[in-house]
Write an enzyme that holds these catalytic residues in place. Sequence first.
Site, mmCIF file in Angstrom:
data_model
loop_
_atom_site.group_PDB
_atom_site.id
_atom_site.type_symbol
_atom_site.label_atom_id
_atom_site.label_comp_id
_atom_site.label_asym_id
_atom_site.label_seq_id
_atom_site.Cartn_x
_atom_site.Cartn_y
_atom_site.Cartn_z
ATOM 1 N N GLU A 22 0.811 -1.216 0.000
ATOM 2 C CA GLU A 22 0.000 0.000 0.000
ATOM 3 C C GLU A 22 0.848 1.270 0.000
ATOM 4 O OE1 GLU A 22 -3.760 -0.364 2.489
ATOM 5 O OE2 GLU A 22 -2.555 -1.948 3.348
ATOM 6 N N TYR A 224 -9.420 4.192 -5.056
ATOM 7 C CA TYR A 224 -8.449 5.278 -5.044
ATOM 8 C C TYR A 224 -8.303 6.051 -6.357
ATOM 9 C CZ TYR A 224 -7.128 2.909 -0.768
ATOM 10 O OH TYR A 224 -7.158 2.325 0.476
ATOM 11 N N GLU A 279 -13.692 -5.548 9.080
ATOM 12 C CA GLU A 279 -12.335 -5.305 9.558
ATOM 13 C C GLU A 279 -12.247 -3.961 10.264
ATOM 14 O OE1 GLU A 279 -9.268 -4.126 6.586
ATOM 15 O OE2 GLU A 279 -10.793 -4.664 5.108
#
Length: 322
Positions: A22, A224, A279
């Site tokens: 990432e 993104y 999560e």
Amino acid sequence: MNRIDPKTLGKVAVLFGGTSAEREISILSGTGVLEALRARGVDAQAFDPAGRDLAELQRDGIARCFVALHGRHGEDGTVQGALELLGIPYTGSGVMASSVAMDKVMTKRIWQADGLPTPKYVRLAFDQQSREQVMAVPDVLGLPLIVKPPREGSSIGVTKVEGYSQMQDAVALSAKYDADVLCEEFIEGQEVTCAVLGSGLDARALPVVRIAAPEGAYDYQNKYFTDDVKYHCPSGLPEAEERAIQQITLAAYRTLGCRGWGRADLMIRASDRKPFLLEMNTSPGMTTHSLVPMSARAAGIAYEDLCLQVLASAALDSGRHA
């Protein structure tokens, strides 16, 4: 929010970049945070652990760190542990909460133990990925199902499996990123996310964001780099549903021992409107597409003030603040 005097925050390092999958997103997040803090008068500098030794933080006289790293070696407790040893307070969760939340299987075990709703799952350890074992998973979880690496974020290595014939490829893709593979029951319904600011009993949930992705494909690219995903904040959910999601998120955050800030991702099952925790992100994205800034904005908190508030919460596991 109490007025924060930037001069009291000392010399600040914004940690971003790093070595995880990432990295690209972390650079976007960190650049935004750095510019925001400087705009508010903070003495902030960029620091990329991929190219510099963390010991330089101490030599540079850094008083606190804003952790804008995502994924491994940034969000998983390793950098947090190094900063603990250096005695430099940092933003976000401590060593244990960071490392547990980074592992989706461990997170689910803790949530299940506390009676919090999370989708059913099968963990395929590195030595449990024979064809027979892989093909048995849909019999347990049903179809469709989700296959993903338990210790990656940003939807990297994730596959929605529609049939038995896709299982091998999905597991192989996930295994490129993590030795273990997490197979998870697919919850048909709406995806939402809920951010939290603060620690312990003072933690508060921000407005819920409802995510509407094209054909449900809320993947790395759509997250993104496109404007195809629609985000709704206010969420448009019934008030009771919004409150329930906020309460579940706060419980999920506290039971993991999170502090400072975080963001839970959830699904609302269409058939009965039951929410399921997917999560917990302990170092959420801070890009122009990111969800915590969007949620904060709906709560009347500007991006620059959000960055300042998170920075002011920097602490060590010992409880000592900067």
